[in-house]
Each structure stands twice: as structure tokens, then as C-alpha cells.
Scaffold this motif. Structure first.
Motif, PDB file in Angstrom:
ATOM      1  N   PRO A 115       0.733  -0.958   0.078  1.00  0.00           N
ATOM      2  CA  PRO A 115       0.057   0.142  -0.102  1.00  0.00           C
ATOM      3  C   PRO A 115       0.918   1.366  -0.222  1.00  0.00           C
ATOM      4  O   PRO A 115       0.734   2.349   0.006  1.00  0.00           O
ATOM      5  CB  PRO A 115      -0.975  -0.158   1.455  1.00  0.00           C
ATOM      6  N   GLY A 116       1.815   1.175   0.862  1.00  0.00           N
ATOM      7  CA  GLY A 116       2.419   2.880   0.920  1.00  0.00           C
ATOM      8  C   GLY A 116       3.257   2.684  -0.498  1.00  0.00           C
ATOM      9  O   GLY A 116       3.365   4.058  -1.088  1.00  0.00           O
ATOM     10  N   ASN A 151       0.243   3.812  -2.897  1.00  0.00           N
ATOM     11  CA  ASN A 151      -0.527   5.973  -2.386  1.00  0.00           C
ATOM     12  C   ASN A 151       1.020   6.591  -2.960  1.00  0.00           C
ATOM     13  O   ASN A 151       1.011   7.448  -3.498  1.00  0.00           O
ATOM     14  CB  ASN A 151      -0.119   5.760  -1.332  1.00  0.00           C
ATOM     15  N   SER A 182      -4.983  -3.847   0.913  1.00  0.00           N
ATOM     16  CA  SER A 182      -3.698  -3.603   0.984  1.00  0.00           C
ATOM     17  C   SER A 182      -3.663  -2.860  -0.775  1.00  0.00           C
ATOM     18  O   SER A 182      -2.113  -2.646  -1.371  1.00  0.00           O
ATOM     19  CB  SER A 182      -3.330  -5.058   0.101  1.00  0.00           C
ATOM     20  N   GLY A 183      -4.302  -2.176  -1.136  1.00  0.00           N
ATOM     21  CA  GLY A 183      -4.134  -1.109  -2.037  1.00  0.00           C
ATOM     22  C   GLY A 183      -5.070  -1.756  -3.395  1.00  0.00           C
ATOM     23  O   GLY A 183      -4.673  -0.774  -4.332  1.00  0.00           O
ATOM     24  N   TYR A 221      -6.516   6.878  -2.190  1.00  0.00           N
ATOM     25  CA  TYR A 221      -5.312   6.198  -2.294  1.00  0.00           C
ATOM     26  C   TYR A 221      -6.145   5.348  -0.692  1.00  0.00           C
ATOM     27  O   TYR A 221      -7.383   4.992  -0.433  1.00  0.00           O
ATOM     28  CB  TYR A 221      -5.153   7.437  -1.088  1.00  0.00           C
ATOM     29  N   THR A 222      -5.000   4.722  -0.287  1.00  0.00           N
ATOM     30  CA  THR A 222      -5.526   3.553   0.593  1.00  0.00           C
ATOM     31  C   THR A 222      -4.915   4.313   1.756  1.00  0.00           C
ATOM     32  O   THR A 222      -4.066   4.683   2.131  1.00  0.00           O
ATOM     33  CB  THR A 222      -4.280   2.158  -0.271  1.00  0.00           C
ATOM     34  N   GLU A 251      -3.205   2.942   4.858  1.00  0.00           N
ATOM     35  CA  GLU A 251      -2.221   2.330   5.439  1.00  0.00           C
ATOM     36  C   GLU A 251      -2.230   1.361   6.403  1.00  0.00           C
ATOM     37  O   GLU A 251      -1.453  -0.060   6.772  1.00  0.00           O
ATOM     38  CB  GLU A 251      -0.624   2.562   4.750  1.00  0.00           C
ATOM     39  N   THR A 252      -2.481   1.070   7.060  1.00  0.00           N
ATOM     40  CA  THR A 252      -3.303   1.290   8.642  1.00  0.00           C
ATOM     41  C   THR A 252      -4.028  -0.029   8.548  1.00  0.00           C
ATOM     42  O   THR A 252      -4.216  -0.616   9.753  1.00  0.00           O
ATOM     43  CB  THR A 252      -3.369   1.925   9.998  1.00  0.00           C
TER      44      THR A 252
END
Ligand code: GLC
Length: 754
Positions: A91-92, A95, A154-155, A368-369, A371-372
């Protein structure tokens, strides 16, 4: 339980207006950018890998390698030259790329992140072929929804699944990824999995688009060799390979992936009949066609295109919207339009479809996802529980002589075989996140039922012959056992993409191990962990019980133990025929009768001269389509067909009584088959037209009812259109494709009825 799910194919004026308004602002390079899907990462960098690994160790956190982006990726994103990327499950990173696309490019068009989530994202379910053996579409919808939960958290916005290639050749490694040999089962599983992936209320608050694949006929690869030529009639295309895709689109699938293979001379990725005439003109389907990995570039190897520019031209002219990885569109499409070789309207149409999907996915509103989120979703206990339920229902009991199963403690077990203690192989093919630590092996499952001193484990031999073998130690180990539990099969990398096999028995020296154990005279219960049906007539004769566990996912071992010790009554049934010999392949139940049919399958037909038989094996499979045993028994009676004659516009009601005549509860998959006795073209000897999974208590009886519209008897006639023809039909309701209660009915034109 069917949850609500998104569909992407209904017209939506508001979206269309937004698409047109955006398209009108776009330059040609920006439109082409939407048709480009890239692998965003550069080449593997060992130094970077070591640096990240050391850093994770120093900070005491788990190590996940994050590859560096390709050198030009951020510039391409800023210039609006990328519409999508694939298999970035971080995901990072997603994003980071999304932020550049949305906040630093001229029009801020968000990316769509695609990924292969074939039978689970991190909660890995049994391979899809195994899942299809549950004959339980609602269960598979729930499993697909779990995969979507973890992927979306996870995006991921786009799941490159379900794989719905009808497969009738066990040599083909990708049979593991689909729903077996039958179009009707394929349609049911396609609908269920599309609905699950596109579930409406994911925890991420985001959406997923499914991408049924591989359109089309990939499973017909000649000789079962992956990527090989597929050559079949348009009638077979329409009656066997297309139906699961039509079912997926009717369930709302927003995209489709074109296949690598050619069909009768024209590769799917540049095939106007498939991509325009059928998808757009006949089906009016508005979704996105994505190529398979570098399939555009592969048109050169196919010998259809002279170079990548030619390949790009042929693909866009045929109707391919987005190119996966090979950059033919990115490099040549602008020149092709400028030269007048490709009409701008085709680029607009492709970009329109991509933008439409992105709007329908909500990516402009929520690119955006969080991330947490993933850490709260991944491997949730209820997901792991579902993985166990699917594994239990996917396993197929093929033999149970003298009702040796379920095992009754205090049976002293000798556990033998390389698959009993293998974590990685239970994950099967296409589990991109290899977390073997998530897996319960058969040994882990046994530990839940038996004290440590009640059994011992000896591998006996590896899966591959190349590693050390100690069959003698296995023979010694079984001397004081009551029962031998033999766990053998294939490794995860013996099926799946690019993993076809010509010898379909037990790999390595596993059969030799079985021979040695059989020679001891001890009863053997065998569990197969496999990615495809295997050719195991010798093994099947040697063992008293045979349970197909498949590559059963993270809960495989516990599911095996639950079945072996009777906590769960097996209910799985085969969705692919198991041959007696490789020479029978392709072997499937819905075959034609030919002009010289064998008198009766299943017996040696040597006495039948000049009939469609072999000299050395019966025509019948070792284990037939639809077959699977239970710890209880079911009786069928009272078949009724009402009315016995129907018009092409009417529906036949079929009823029968099912009884559980055994001593324990169980689930039976009741199957309905028909045969069209005479047609304007030859028709299969049987076709599945219905199934119901029914759970009954001991002694319980249930009226089973099927409604069979005459339209469901349609097939592709001489004019290549679907026809329902008057005539006589036979019908069966039973436990598998071999028979059951038999009846007959007629379809006749209304006017004849007076
Ligand atoms: C692979 C497979 C396809 C997959 C794609 C992206 O080659 O054929 O099923 O979705 O490439 O990984």
C-alpha cells in the motif's frame, strides 16, 4: 448468503458525462497513457535487498522487500503516461505512485492497481480447481469476498481473476486455476467469484473490479502444453469456452483479460471476432479488455506481427483496450494515429472504457489506501475459519473400502510421505505472498486429534527423485502401526502457469514408496495433495481409502484431519475427470457419441471390434466427473418430469426425492444432466444443466426440484446462432455423470399442440 456486489456494465449517464468531459481535455499522449499498464519496479537489486533486510533486522521488524521503482516511473506518472500497474501488493508504494499521478500530473487521473489474487490474497484458500469441487457457489462468493477484503485493504483495485478457462487436458498446469472441464460449473463459479470480488461493502470503503481470464480458449492448448496453439470450431468456442465469460459479464465483471493463445490462427489479443464482434456487437459489453502479460509483444513470436508497432496496430484495431507491460501502445500508438493507420476514435473508445471503469471504481473520489488498514484485516480469524470450511468442502473422497474412514482412535498411525509436512506446497500455484508459516500441514492437523505418542512421521522419499530417499526407513516405521497414512502428490510448482506435465502419475519415487508400503500388507489411507487430477490407477488399487486434499491452502492440514477423524463428512465432488492413462486425454464426460460408440464404458472393450475404443484401457475414467463419496449414503427416488412435453418458451419442472439412508448427516450434490438425442448438429452424450448441494440428517428425505427452461437446452446451430430445437431428450438426476434416475421429455413447437 449472497452479499450485494457492484456491477460495472449498466449504463450510468452521470459517469458517461464525467468521462466525456475529461476525455475532451486530454491530449493524445494522455489518452494513450490510460492504455498503458506497467510493472513499476526496476530490475532486482541485490544490494538494495540486503540493505533493506539488514535494516529490518536492526529495527526488529518483519522483512518485506520493497523493490526500487524503475528509473523513469515517476516521470511517466507526472506526464500522465501510465494508466495502471500490476502486482504491487504494498500500500505504501501504491500510494506513493498514486500521489504523483493524482497531485503532480496535468489532469490528475488516478492509477488503477491490478494484481493476481487467484485463490486468496494472504488468507490462501484451496486452489480454484479444488474450490470448484465444493459445488458451493455461495461459499466461493464468500471466499472471493475475503480475498477482496485483504487485497483492497492493501491498495488493490483490480483483481486478475477469476480464471475461468474450461480445461479438459490434465497435462496443462493451469487446470489448477479454473473450475475444471464443464461450462455449466464454470458459469456458476464465475458468477460467484465475480460477485465476491466485487462485493459492495468492503472494509476499505473502496471497490474492486474483477477481471475474468483468459479470454478465450486458453485451456484448449494442444497437448496440454502451456501457451500452445488452440484450434477449435466456432461452435466449440460458443458452446464450451465462452459461456463462463458471458456468465461473468452478466454478474457485472468490469474487465476481461485476453489470452496468450491463438484460436485457429488468430491470437486472442488481436482477434476481432472475440474482441469486437462477440464482446461489443453481440454482447454489448462496455468493459475494459486488458492484455495478458506482454501478449501484444508476443504477436511477433506468433508470426502475426512483424514488429512491436505492427503488434500495437493489430491489437488496437482488434479491440484491445489496455496493454500489460510490453509498451507497444506507449511507444507506437501516437505515430500510428498520426500516420492514419489507427483511427483516433479507437484510442478515444479505449480510453473512454478505462476512464469509465476508474470512475465506477470511485478512484477519482478516493484514490488512496489507508495504510493502517491491512494489518487489521489480513488473516482475520473469521477469514481463517472460512479457509478451513472451504478446504473441508473441497476435498473429495474417492475410495473408502470397508469404511476404514473415519479413523477411530486409538488407531496407531504411521505417517509417511513428503506432503505430510510441507508448508509451502499447501499454498499451491499463484500464491504470490509465500508465507508458509501461515500453513497448517497434515502433521499439524493430526496433532489436534492424536497425542504425540500415537503416531510417528517418516517422509520416506522427497517429492522429486533428485533428493535423498529412504524408503527402507518408511517400511521399518510402519511395522507397529495399525494404519499407514500416506500423504503424497505434487509440489506447488508442478502446476500453474508454465508448469505442464507429460507424465501424470506421482512425481519422483512416491509410487515406489507406495509399492513398498503396500508390500507390508498394512492398510493404507492415502491423502493426495495435488494441483490437478493425477493418473494413479496403481496407487488407487493399493490403498483402502483415497482422499484428494488438493493444494488446500493455509488450513489444508486441519481439513484433512477433520475428515480423517470424522469431525467433517466429506462432500466434495470432482469437476474434472480422472483418467486411467495419459493416453485417454482429453477425457471429459460431455463427449460426442461418434458413429461407432463403445457398447458400455467402464468395461474392457476388447471384444468390440471397429468401435471407438482402445485396445488397452476402457474408455471410462478411473473416477468420473461429479463423483465423490460420503461417510453416509444417499438414495434417489420418485423422479417426475412435469410436463413431459414443453415448448421452446416453457420450463420443465423436474422433481425427485433424496434420502439420507446412512447413519450420519451429510451433504450430497444432486446433479441434473440431459441429452439431446437428435440435433441439426451432433450433441454431447450428456450435459450438466443443474446441481444442488443438499445437507440431510440421517433418515431425512427431501424433495429436490429443478426448473429447466427449454432455452437452457440451446446450442449453436448450423448458422452459428443459438437454437432450441424440437425433439426428444433424456434426463438424469443422480450423484455424478454416470447416471441416476432416468427420464425423458420432449420439446415441441407450440403450434403442434393444437
Ligand atoms: C501471467 C498470467 C496471467 C496473470 C498475468 C499478470 O502471465 O497469464 O494470468 O494475470 O500474467 O501476472
Amino acid at each position: 448468503m449472497q452479499t450485494d456486489s457492484h456491477t460495472y456494465n449498466q449504463p450510468d449517464p452521470a459517469t458517461e458525462a464525467r468521462v466525456e468531459a475529461l476525455l475532451a481535455q486530454m491530449t493524445l499522449p494522455e489518452k494513450i497513457g490510460q492504455l498503458v499498464q506497467l510493472n513499476p519496479f526496476g530490475p532486482f537489486d541485490p544490494d538494495e535487498y540486503d540493505r533493506q533486510k539488514a535494516e529490518a533486522a536492526a529495527n526488529g521488524r518483519p522483512f518485506t522487500y520493497i523493490p526500487p521503482l524503475r528509473h523513469d516511473m515517476e516521470a511517466l506518472l507526472r506526464a500522465g503516461r501510465v494508466g495502471s500497474f500490476l502486482n504491487v501488493m504494498l500500500p505504501g508504494v501504491i500510494n506513493h505512485c498514486q500521489r504523483i499521478a493524482v497531485e503532480e500530473s496535468r489532469l490528475g487521473i488516478p492509477l488503477i492497481a491490478g494484481g493476481d489474487v487467484i485463490h486468496g490474497f494472504r488468507t490462501i484458500f484451496p486452489i480454484p480447481l479444488a474450490e470448484s469441487c465444493t459445488w458451493n457457489p455461495p461459499l466461493l462468493e464468500r471466499a472471493a469476498r475475503v480475498a477482496a477484503e485483504e487485497a483492497s485493504a492493501s491498495g488493490i483495485d483490480w483483481i486478475f481473476a477469476p480464471m475461468i478457462d474450461v480445461a479438459r487436458d490434465l497435462r496443462w498446469g493451469r487446470i489448477a486455476e479454473g473450475a475444471g472441464e464443464d461450462p455449466f460449473v464454470g458459469m456458476a463459479m464465475a458468477r460467484a467469484r465475480v460477485r465476491g470480488f466485487q462485493a459492495a461493502d468492503l472494509s476499505s470503503g473502496r471497490r474492486i473490479a474483477a477481471c475474468p481470464k483468459h479470454y478465450v480458449g486458453y485451456g484448449a492448448a494442444e497437448a496440454g502444453r502451456d501457451y500452445n496453439t488452440a484450434d477449435f470450431s466456432e461452435r466449440t468456442l460458443r458452446d464450451v469456452y465462452l459461456p463462463p465469460f458471458k456468465a461473468a459479464f452478466d454478474a457485472g465483471a468490469g474487465s476481461v483479460m485476453s489470452a496468450f493463445n491463438e484460436i485457429s490462427g488468430i491470437p486472442a489479443t488481436a482477434n476481432p471476432l472475440l474482441l469486437r464482434a462477440i464482446l461489443r456487437d453481440e454482447w454489448q459489453w462496455p468493459g475494459v479488455v486488458l492484455s495478458d502479460y506482454e501478449a501484444v509483444h508476443e504477436l511477433i513470436a506468433h508470426g502475426l506481427a512483424a514488429d512491436l508497432k505492427d503488434a500495437a496496430r493489430l491489437s488496437i484495431l482488434a479491440g484491445l483496450d489496455m496493454e500489460m507491460v510490453s509498451e507497444g501502445y506507449a511507444t507506437h500508438l501516437a505515430d500510428l494515429v498520426a500516420a492514419g493507420d489507427v483511427p483516433l476514435a479507437l484510442v478515444d473508445e479505449a480510453a473512454r472504457r478505462v476512464l469509465r471503469l476508474k470512475f465506477r471504481l470511485g478512484l477519482f473520489a478516493q484514490p488512496y489506501t489507508d495504510e493502517t488498514l491491512a494489518e487489521t484485516i489480513i488473516l482475520r480469524p473469521d477469514f481463517r475459519t472460512l479457509a478451513l470450511e472451504v478446504a473441508q468442502e473441497s476435498m473429495v473422497l474417492l475410495k473408502n473400502e470397508d469404511d476404514i474412514l473415519p479413523l477411530a482412535p486409538p488407531t496407531r498411525l504411521a505417517v509417511i510421505g513428503p506432503l505430510a509436512d510441507s508448508h509451502a506446497d499447501m499454498l499451491g500455484c499463484w500464491s504470490l505472498h509465500t508465507h508458509p508459516e501461515d500453513v497448517e500441514t497434515v502433521l499439524d492437523g493430526l496433532a489436534a486429534y492424536l497425542p504425540a505418542d500415537a503416531w510417528r512421521y517418516t517422509p520416506g522419499c522427497p517429492i522429486r527423485a533428485s533428493e535423498p530417499t529412504d524408503i527402507a526407513a518408511a517400511v521399518t516405521a510402519v511395522q507397529d502401526a495399525d494404519v499407514i497414512l500416506l500423504v503424497v502428490g505434487e509440489s506447488a510448482d508442478m502446476s500453474g502457469e508454465g508448469h505442464s506435465r507429460t507424465h501424470l502419475g506421482l512425481p519422483g519415487r512416491q509410487q515406489e514408496l507406495a509399492d513398498a508400503l503396500a508390500a507390508t500388507g498394512k492398510p493404507i489411507v492415502c491423502v493426495l495433495m495435488n494441483g490437478r487430477p493425477l493418473v494413479i490407477p496403481r496407487l488407487a488399487a493399493q490403498v483402502k481409502a483415497l482422499l484428494v486434499g488438493w493444494h488446500g491452502g493455509i488450513r489444508a492440514g486441519r481439513a484433512v484431519a477433520d475428515i480423517l477423524f470424522g469431525a467433517v463428512n466429506p462432500s466434495g465432488k470432482l469437476t474434472a475427470s480422472w483418467p486411467r492413462a495419459e493416453g485417454q486425454i482429453p477425457l471429459y464426460y460431455a463427449h460426442k457419441n461418434t458413429g461407432r460408440p463403445a457398447a458400455a464404458a467402464g468395461v474392457k472393450q476388447f471384444a468390440e471390434y471397429f468401435k471407438s475404443v482402445y485396445l488397452d484401457e476402457p474408455n471410462s475414467p478411473l473416477f468420473p466427473f461429479g463423483f465423490g463419496l460420503s461417510y453416509t449414503r444417499f438414495a434417489y427416488s420418485d423422479l417426475r418430469l412435469d410436463p413431459p412435453t414443453i415448448t421452446p418458451e416453457e420450463t420443465l419442472v423436474v422433481t425427485a426425492t433424496l434420502r439420507n439412508v446412512g447413519s450420519r448427516a451429510g451433504a450430497e450434490v444432486v446433479q441434473l444432466y440431459v441429452r439431446d438425442l437428435v440435433g441439426s448438429v451432433t450433441r454431447p452424450v450428456k450435459e450438466l444443466k443443474g446441481f444442488q448441494k443438499v445437507t440431510l440428517q440421517p433418515g431425512e428425505r427431501r424433495a429436490i426440484r429443478f426448473e429447466l427452461p427449454a432455452q437452457a437446452l440451446g446450442f449453436t446451430g448450423r448458422e452459428m446462432r443459438t437454437v432450441v430445437e424440437p425433439g426428444a431428450f433424456r434426463l438424469w438426476v443422480g450423484p455424478d455423470c454416470r447416471g441416476g434416475l432416468e427420464g425423458s421429455f420432449t420439446v415441441e413447437e407450440a403450434h403442434r399442440r393444437g
